[in-house]
Scaffold this active site. Structure first.
Site, PDB file in Angstrom:
ATOM      1  CB  THR A 116    -130.103  -2.099 -63.139  1.00 29.51           C
ATOM      2  OG1 THR A 116    -130.582  -1.611 -62.244  1.00 29.51           O
ATOM      3  CG2 THR A 116    -130.546  -3.275 -64.156  1.00 29.51           C
ATOM      4  N   GLY A 117    -128.585  -3.451 -61.032  1.00 30.65           N
ATOM      5  CA  GLY A 117    -129.572  -5.008 -59.806  1.00 30.65           C
ATOM      6  C   GLY A 117    -128.374  -4.644 -58.546  1.00 30.65           C
ATOM      7  CB  THR A 125    -129.417   2.227 -61.244  1.00 32.75           C
ATOM      8  OG1 THR A 125    -129.332   2.561 -60.463  1.00 32.75           O
ATOM      9  CG2 THR A 125    -128.179   2.332 -62.302  1.00 32.75           C
ATOM     10  CB  THR A 155    -127.079   5.075 -59.334  1.00 29.99           C
ATOM     11  OG1 THR A 155    -127.999   4.080 -58.516  1.00 29.99           O
ATOM     12  CG2 THR A 155    -126.093   4.283 -58.747  1.00 29.99           C
ATOM     13  NE  ARG A 213    -124.110  -0.728 -52.182  1.00 31.72           N
ATOM     14  CZ  ARG A 213    -124.459  -0.689 -53.428  1.00 31.72           C
ATOM     15  NH1 ARG A 213    -125.235   0.873 -53.917  1.00 31.72           N
ATOM     16  NH2 ARG A 213    -124.976  -2.221 -53.961  1.00 31.72           N
ATOM     17  CB  VAL A 214    -119.153   2.660 -53.368  1.00 32.81           C
ATOM     18  CG1 VAL A 214    -118.918   2.618 -55.084  1.00 32.81           C
ATOM     19  CG2 VAL A 214    -119.175   4.075 -52.869  1.00 32.81           C
ATOM     20  CB  SER A 250    -133.052   5.290 -59.318  1.00 31.22           C
ATOM     21  OG  SER A 250    -134.260   4.976 -58.804  1.00 31.22           O
ATOM     22  CG  ASP A 275    -122.977  -2.727 -60.272  1.00 29.74           C
ATOM     23  OD1 ASP A 275    -124.190  -1.821 -59.230  1.00 29.74           O
ATOM     24  OD2 ASP A 275    -123.819  -2.052 -61.989  1.00 29.74           O
TER      25      ASP A 275
HETATM   26  N1  ASP Z   1    -126.107  -1.314 -59.302  1.00 27.77           N
HETATM   27  C1  ASP Z   1    -127.086  -0.510 -58.158  1.00 27.77           C
HETATM   28  C2  ASP Z   1    -125.988  -0.072 -56.959  1.00 27.77           C
HETATM   29  O1  ASP Z   1    -125.710  -1.622 -57.014  1.00 27.77           O
HETATM   30  C3  ASP Z   1    -128.622  -0.151 -57.905  1.00 27.77           C
HETATM   31  C4  ASP Z   1    -129.074  -0.406 -58.771  1.00 27.77           C
HETATM   32  O2  ASP Z   1    -129.096  -0.921 -60.141  1.00 27.77           O
HETATM   33  O3  ASP Z   1    -130.592  -0.095 -58.802  1.00 27.77           O
HETATM   34  O4  ASP Z   1    -125.529   1.024 -56.297  1.00 27.77           O
END
Ligand code: ASP
Length: 332
Positions: free
Chosen positions: A241-242, A190, A208, A218-219, A87, A221
């Site tokens: 994260t997420g 991440t 990440t 794509r970018v 990740s 957060d």
């Molecule tokens: N927040 C990260 C993103 O959307 C991914 C993650 O935290 O798992 O790129």
């Protein structure tokens, strides 16, 4: 002042500083007691269980009187450089075309911040983000420009796609093609981190490879100040994260810092931010988000939408993995 100039009295909790040699010589003119550092208060939290290793490096830096900013960079470098972690950094899962593109940002106690997005072929984007912060008038560099800047600063070109990640991508292409995997605890970690140093200053950062097999360009957060991380040294810091798309919509990390400013505890602030995620998304299926936060007093907390999110805590005595509070059971 160098480390050898420090004389420690009575362990870490009651550390005092006396100018080298003055006490032994009984030279009262030169003797000077400096303000107490608070090595006993240094601590670090970071997302997911991979945070345990990152925290160990970060706490060593903090114990050696390094700044929270140094601790965050060094801690996050550990995970970026680990090819086993799919990740972050080298070994990160690629986009739909098989290209590994990385996002990262970092922020210090004086509102200085730096960020890189959509950077390729550079193993340690958090360090590039710090260079953007310190060596340019900008906050954010992206894509080719971020890469060129990194090379100009001495970072090495690297192939980030490991055999394992390539095989996973090829399998995804064969089997799913247009379906993106959900971002959850099974396939994502991440890393976002908050550190508190001996001067009582905070720093935060996040790094990440983003959503596995995302669309080209794509970018998420993670490189966006206010979404992936935010910090106001008078209040506290938060990071995320997420699913980045959901976090960006509510400026998640900034929201949490503002909630703490208004008196919410770190956990309650994270919980309210998760409530906003629920209010701002019609379809919550496959939408995992987790926040962690630390306030100026060093109090910590977290909250996630689904079960399965955890974060690593480390101070000078203890390391532990903490299961986050959450709203729904993750059923996969
Ligand atoms: N927040 C990260 C993103 O959307 C991914 C993650 O935290 O798992 O790129």
């Amino acid at each position: 002042m160098k480390r050898r100039d420090f004389v420690k009295i009575g362990g870490l909790g009651t550390t005092a500083l006396i100018i080298d040699g003055c006490k032994a010589k009984g030279n009262s003119e030169k003797k000077e007691i400096l303000p107490l550092p608070h090595l006993n208060q240094v601590k670090v939290i970071s997302t997911w269980n991979s945070g345990i290793n990152a925290n160990k490096t970060a706490i060593e830096a903090l114990k050696n009187n390094k700044s929270a900013l140094d601790a965050v960079e060094l801690g996050l470098n550990v995970i970026e450089s680990d090819p086993e972690n799919t990740s972050v950094g080298i070994g990160g899962l690629p986009d739909e075309n098989g290209n590994v593109t990385l996002d990262a940002c970092i922020m210090d106690h004086q509102f200085n911040c730096g960020s890189v997005s959509y950077i390729q072929n550079i193993k340690n984007p958090i360090s590039v983000a710090r260079k953007v912060m310190e060596d340019t008038p900008h906050v954010m560099l992206s894509g080719k420009g971020a890469y060129n800047f990194a090379i100009s600063k001495g970072f090495k070109h690297a192939n980030l796609l490991t055999e394992t990640s390539k095989e996973s991508w090829e399998e995804w292409k064969k089997e799913n093609n247009s379906n993106l995997p959900a971002i959850n605890h099974e396939n994502h970690d991440t890393i976002a981190m908050i550190a508190l140093d001996h001067k009582g200053n905070l720093a935060t950062g996040c790094t990440t490879s983003g959503w596995a097999y995302k669309m080209e360009g794509r970018v998420g957060d993670s490189p966006i100040i206010g979404s992936g991380v935010y910090l106001d040294n008078e209040v506290g810091a938060a990071c995320a994260t997420g699913l980045g798309e959901a976090i960006i919509k509510i400026c998640g990390s900034h929201a949490i810092v503002e909630l703490m400013r208004n008196g919410e505890s770190p956990e309650q602030a994270c919980k309210i931010a998760i409530q906003r995620i629920k209010n701002s998304n019609k379809d919550l299926k496959d939408l995992q988000v987790g926040f962690i936060a630390m306030n100026k007093k060093g109090e910590i907390g977290s909250y996630s939408l689904y079960s399965g999110f955890n974060y690593a805590y480390q101070d000078i005595q203890r390391s532990k993995l903490i299961d986050s509070q959450y709203d729904f059971e993750w059923k996969g």
